[in-house]
Design an enzyme around this catalytic site. Structure first.
Site, PDB file in Angstrom:
ATOM      1  CE  LYS A  93      -1.709   2.752   3.283  1.00 56.37           C
ATOM      2  NZ  LYS A  93      -1.711   4.069   2.600  1.00 56.37           N
ATOM      3  CB  THR A 135       7.990   6.939  15.932  1.00 61.98           C
ATOM      4  OG1 THR A 135       9.432   6.896  15.239  1.00 61.98           O
ATOM      5  CG2 THR A 135       8.250   5.996  17.008  1.00 61.98           C
ATOM      6  CD  GLU A 136       0.616   9.239  16.012  1.00 61.25           C
ATOM      7  OE1 GLU A 136       1.352  10.200  14.966  1.00 61.25           O
ATOM      8  OE2 GLU A 136      -0.641   9.154  16.162  1.00 61.25           O
ATOM      9  N   GLY A 171       4.396   2.900  13.756  1.00 66.61           N
ATOM     10  CA  GLY A 171       5.016   1.819  14.003  1.00 66.61           C
ATOM     11  C   GLY A 171       4.620   1.160  15.409  1.00 66.61           C
ATOM     12  CB  CYS A 192      13.276   9.000   7.533  1.00 65.88           C
ATOM     13  SG  CYS A 192      14.428   8.074   6.388  1.00 65.88           S
TER      14      CYS A 192
HETATM   15  P1  NAP Z   1       2.815   7.652   8.434  1.00 69.00           P
HETATM   16  O1  NAP Z   1       1.844   8.507   8.655  1.00 69.00           O
HETATM   17  O2  NAP Z   1       3.320   6.546   9.372  1.00 69.00           O
HETATM   18  O3  NAP Z   1       2.246   6.779   6.918  1.00 69.00           O
HETATM   19  C1  NAP Z   1       3.280   5.711   6.376  1.00 69.00           C
HETATM   20  C2  NAP Z   1       2.040   4.741   5.722  1.00 69.00           C
HETATM   21  O4  NAP Z   1       1.203   4.019   6.808  1.00 69.00           O
HETATM   22  C3  NAP Z   1       1.127   5.440   4.861  1.00 69.00           C
HETATM   23  O5  NAP Z   1       0.924   4.388   3.649  1.00 69.00           O
HETATM   24  C4  NAP Z   1       0.090   5.522   5.755  1.00 69.00           C
HETATM   25  O6  NAP Z   1      -1.250   5.694   5.125  1.00 69.00           O
HETATM   26  C5  NAP Z   1      -0.072   4.273   6.532  1.00 69.00           C
HETATM   27  N1  NAP Z   1      -0.993   4.392   7.556  1.00 69.00           N
HETATM   28  C6  NAP Z   1      -1.055   5.387   8.349  1.00 69.00           C
HETATM   29  N2  NAP Z   1      -2.068   4.979   9.651  1.00 69.00           N
HETATM   30  C7  NAP Z   1      -1.937   3.603   9.557  1.00 69.00           C
HETATM   31  C8  NAP Z   1      -2.330   2.503  10.221  1.00 69.00           C
HETATM   32  N3  NAP Z   1      -2.871   2.645  11.568  1.00 69.00           N
HETATM   33  N4  NAP Z   1      -2.158   1.201  10.128  1.00 69.00           N
HETATM   34  C9  NAP Z   1      -1.254   0.944   8.948  1.00 69.00           C
HETATM   35  N5  NAP Z   1      -0.669   1.869   8.011  1.00 69.00           N
HETATM   36  C10 NAP Z   1      -1.311   3.106   8.447  1.00 69.00           C
HETATM   37  O7  NAP Z   1       4.178   8.207   7.744  1.00 69.00           O
HETATM   38  P2  NAP Z   1       4.262   9.226   6.736  1.00 69.00           P
HETATM   39  O8  NAP Z   1       3.889  10.657   7.369  1.00 69.00           O
HETATM   40  O9  NAP Z   1       3.802   8.730   5.522  1.00 69.00           O
HETATM   41  O10 NAP Z   1       5.702   9.200   6.540  1.00 69.00           O
HETATM   42  C11 NAP Z   1       6.668   9.967   7.175  1.00 69.00           C
HETATM   43  C12 NAP Z   1       7.296   9.295   8.212  1.00 69.00           C
HETATM   44  O11 NAP Z   1       8.143   7.855   7.666  1.00 69.00           O
HETATM   45  C13 NAP Z   1       8.535  10.026   9.117  1.00 69.00           C
HETATM   46  O12 NAP Z   1       8.425   9.380  10.338  1.00 69.00           O
HETATM   47  C14 NAP Z   1       9.917   9.265   8.407  1.00 69.00           C
HETATM   48  O13 NAP Z   1      10.786   9.466   9.218  1.00 69.00           O
HETATM   49  C15 NAP Z   1       9.447   7.813   8.037  1.00 69.00           C
HETATM   50  N6  NAP Z   1      10.485   7.345   7.233  1.00 69.00           N
HETATM   51  C16 NAP Z   1      11.072   6.420   7.646  1.00 69.00           C
HETATM   52  C17 NAP Z   1      12.161   5.865   6.668  1.00 69.00           C
HETATM   53  C18 NAP Z   1      13.276   4.760   7.246  1.00 69.00           C
HETATM   54  O14 NAP Z   1      13.676   4.188   6.510  1.00 69.00           O
HETATM   55  N7  NAP Z   1      13.296   4.595   8.304  1.00 69.00           N
HETATM   56  C19 NAP Z   1      12.115   6.050   5.188  1.00 69.00           C
HETATM   57  C20 NAP Z   1      11.210   7.094   4.981  1.00 69.00           C
HETATM   58  C21 NAP Z   1      10.231   7.783   5.617  1.00 69.00           C
HETATM   59  P3  NAP Z   1      -1.598   7.048   4.466  1.00 69.00           P
HETATM   60  O15 NAP Z   1      -0.465   8.009   4.176  1.00 69.00           O
HETATM   61  O16 NAP Z   1      -2.509   6.870   3.327  1.00 69.00           O
HETATM   62  O17 NAP Z   1      -2.487   7.784   5.588  1.00 69.00           O
END
Ligand code: NAP
Ligand code: MG
Length: 482
Positions: A187, A241-242, A244, A295
């Site tokens: 997804k 992280t939230e 996660g 990130c």
């Molecule tokens: P996010 O809000 O956690 O969303 C990530 C993905 O999870 C999206 O596809 C989101 O869908 C989905 N999602 C949201 N709530 C969910 C739930 N309850 N259960 C399952 N999936 C759910 O993160 P983001 O804002 O898209 O991305 C930014 C974050 O990614 C930052 O914290 C960044 O540090 C981290 N990141 C980490 C790495 C790494 O390699 N460590 C690499 C890139 C990014 P929707 O977007 O459609 O809501």
């Protein structure tokens, strides 16, 4: 302060004439594009213009069910039984087709997510291609990756990715899963689904057996359905992280495996003996290019006292020369913030930074009327306990502090719940070794920043994640070892 640029570039936008995009995108399940069972669609917009690019299917529980069943079926009947070298050929084919269409993918990535074309053209798409090539090579050599062990695929993998590197994150997930003989349901993020859907077209063209890769679009709810689906053997997640933490809780007690790549708040450390101009350029690269939507961004800057005034002055001058605007313009350094929600979050944090006593600096720059934009921002007079120093903002906001000794900066750098990455700028190898050994972070760059290679693993300590992606290590999360 208004710093006048010594020159102005003429605009040089990429042409979008050759880009073919549908008005709507359906789910990619069992090798075909199918509408969601609810018939609902959501919009994906261009954050630089706020115009809708396409409507995208919103997958519900029945869609996720069908996707998981088709992944299971093709796992059992085809993919897990196929000779490893044949699996490798399919992955090579995906890599080659993607490489041929690199320009088109770069433009779509910048349109859908707002990142500068320079970034998508030079980083996102080439690295995504490189990951497919790299893992294609492992498919028939797994016994060398795990000497003396017998690696077995896990089955059906659920993969959920964020919006900051949409195609690259899809490649990080899909390539190792396929190389190890798994099938999957992926997804993409709600704001950036288009390159994943274009990748689905390539997967069709590569004639990958139907059901091996399924792509379902939707919001967080669709992600939740994947996490909680009983027919999935492992969740591979990249995001905040939230979310996660929610996934860890949701999976506790289940037999599902998981790997989590989460947030970061990297320390970028500049010593007095560093090459100052290079370091300033490295700071700009680490946090301002790509709007700080990275990130591993160096969002906490620690400067050794003797050079701090000099570096802060140079930084102010340099960020005054950054070009902000049309992501499709080849001269653009800072593109659009990915969404209105993300812009609000950045604004909330800068308000908080000021309230906590921080001094803010932003160069005078003209931001476009429409779309979501944020000027590069420096914060000084901040302390370790301030939220802008502790929390991941995910925007072009840099919190600056000073330090005197090596031990002091190591303890400051480690004073964070995160541990994804970091940077050191110094002339002395001994300092590089000491600091990189003592900072608890997955990657530490020395005299450079944000360098990636598919052969080197990437993953975090503490609240930055569980497991690694990339390299041989990236295969571990997709196999059972006997
Ligand atoms: P996010 O809000 O956690 O969303 C990530 C993905 O999870 C999206 O596809 C989101 O869908 C989905 N999602 C949201 N709530 C969910 C739930 N309850 N259960 C399952 N999936 C759910 O993160 P983001 O804002 O898209 O991305 C930014 C974050 O990614 C930052 O914290 C960044 O540090 C981290 N990141 C980490 C790495 C790494 O390699 N460590 C690499 C890139 C990014 P929707 O977007 O459609 O809501
Ligand atoms: Mg979009």
């Amino acid at each position: 302060m208004n710093i006048k640029k010594s020159w102005e570039y003429s605009t040089a936008p990429e042409s979008v004439d050759h880009i073919i995009l549908n008005d709507k995108y359906d789910l990619f399940i069992n090798g075909k594009f199918v509408p969601s069972k609810s018939g609902n669609y959501f919009d994906t917009i261009n954050p630089a213009t706020e115009n809708r690019i396409a409507k995208v299917s919103d997958a519900n529980n029945r869609d996720v069910d069908i996707a998981v069943l088709s992944a299971r079926d093709s796992y059992e009947k085809i993919w897990s039984k196929m000779e490893a070298k044949e699996r490798g050929k399919y992955i090579y084919r995906i890599a080659r087709l993607l490489q041929e269409r690199a320009r088109e993918f770069s433009i779509i990535e910048s349109m859908d997510g707002g990142k500068p074309i320079r970034e998508s053209r030079d980083v996102d798409i080439p690295l995504a291609v490189a990951h497919f090539f790299y893992y294609a090579g492992w498919a028939d050599k797994l016994e060398y990756a795990f000497p003396g062990r017998s690696p077995k695929s896990l089955g059906v993998i659920g993969q959920i990715i964020p919006w900051n590197f949409p195609l690259l994150m899809a490649a990080w997930k899909i390539a190792p899963a396929l190389a190890t003989g798994n099938t999957l349901v992926l997804k993409p993020a709600e704001t950036t689904p288009l390159t994943a859907m274009k990748l689905a077209e390539i997967i069709q063209e590569a004639e990958l057996p139907p059901g091996v890769v399924n792509i379902v679009t939707g919001g967080g709810e669709t992600g939740k359905l994947i996490v909680e689906h009983p027919g999935i053997d492992k969740i591979a997640f990249t995001g905040s992280t939230e979310v996660g933490k929610y996934i860890m809780n949701a999976l506790s007690g289940s037999k599902k495996k998981y790997t989590l790549e989460l947030g970061g708040k990297a320390a970028n450390i500049i010593f007095e003996d560093a090459a100052i101009d290079q370091a300033v350029e490295g700071i700009v690269n680490s946090i301002f290019f790509n709007q700080g939507h990275v990130c591993c961004a160096g969002s906490r800057l620690y400067i050794q006292e003797g050079v701090s005034d000099n570096i802060i002055e140079k930084l102010k001058t340099r960020i005054g020369t950054l070009n902000i605007g049309n992501p499709l313009d080849k001269n653009t350094d800072i593109g659009a913030i990915n969404s209105k929600m993300q812009l609000k979050k950045i604004e909330m944090y800068t308000k908080l930074g000021k309230k906590d006593g921080g001094s803010i600096y932003q160069p005078v720059c003209k931001l476009p009327q429409k779309g979501f934009w944020y000027a590069p921002t420096l914060f000084t007079d901040v302390s370790q306990s301030n939220r802008i120093v502790q929390d991941e903002i995910f925007g072009p906001v840099l919190a600056i502090q000073t330090f005197r000794t090596v031990d002091e900066v190591i303890s400051k750098a480690n004073n964070t719940p995160y541990g994804l990455s970091g940077g050191i700028w110094t002339d002395k190898g001994s300092k590089i070794f000491k600091v990189s050994k003592e900072i608890r972070a997955g990657v530490i760059w020395a005299n450079t920043f944000n360098k990636f290679d598919p052969a080197s693993p990437f993953g975090g300590y503490k609240e930055s994640g569980v497991g690694s992606e990339g390299g041989v290590e990236g295969l571990h999360g997709y196999v059972n070892l006997e």
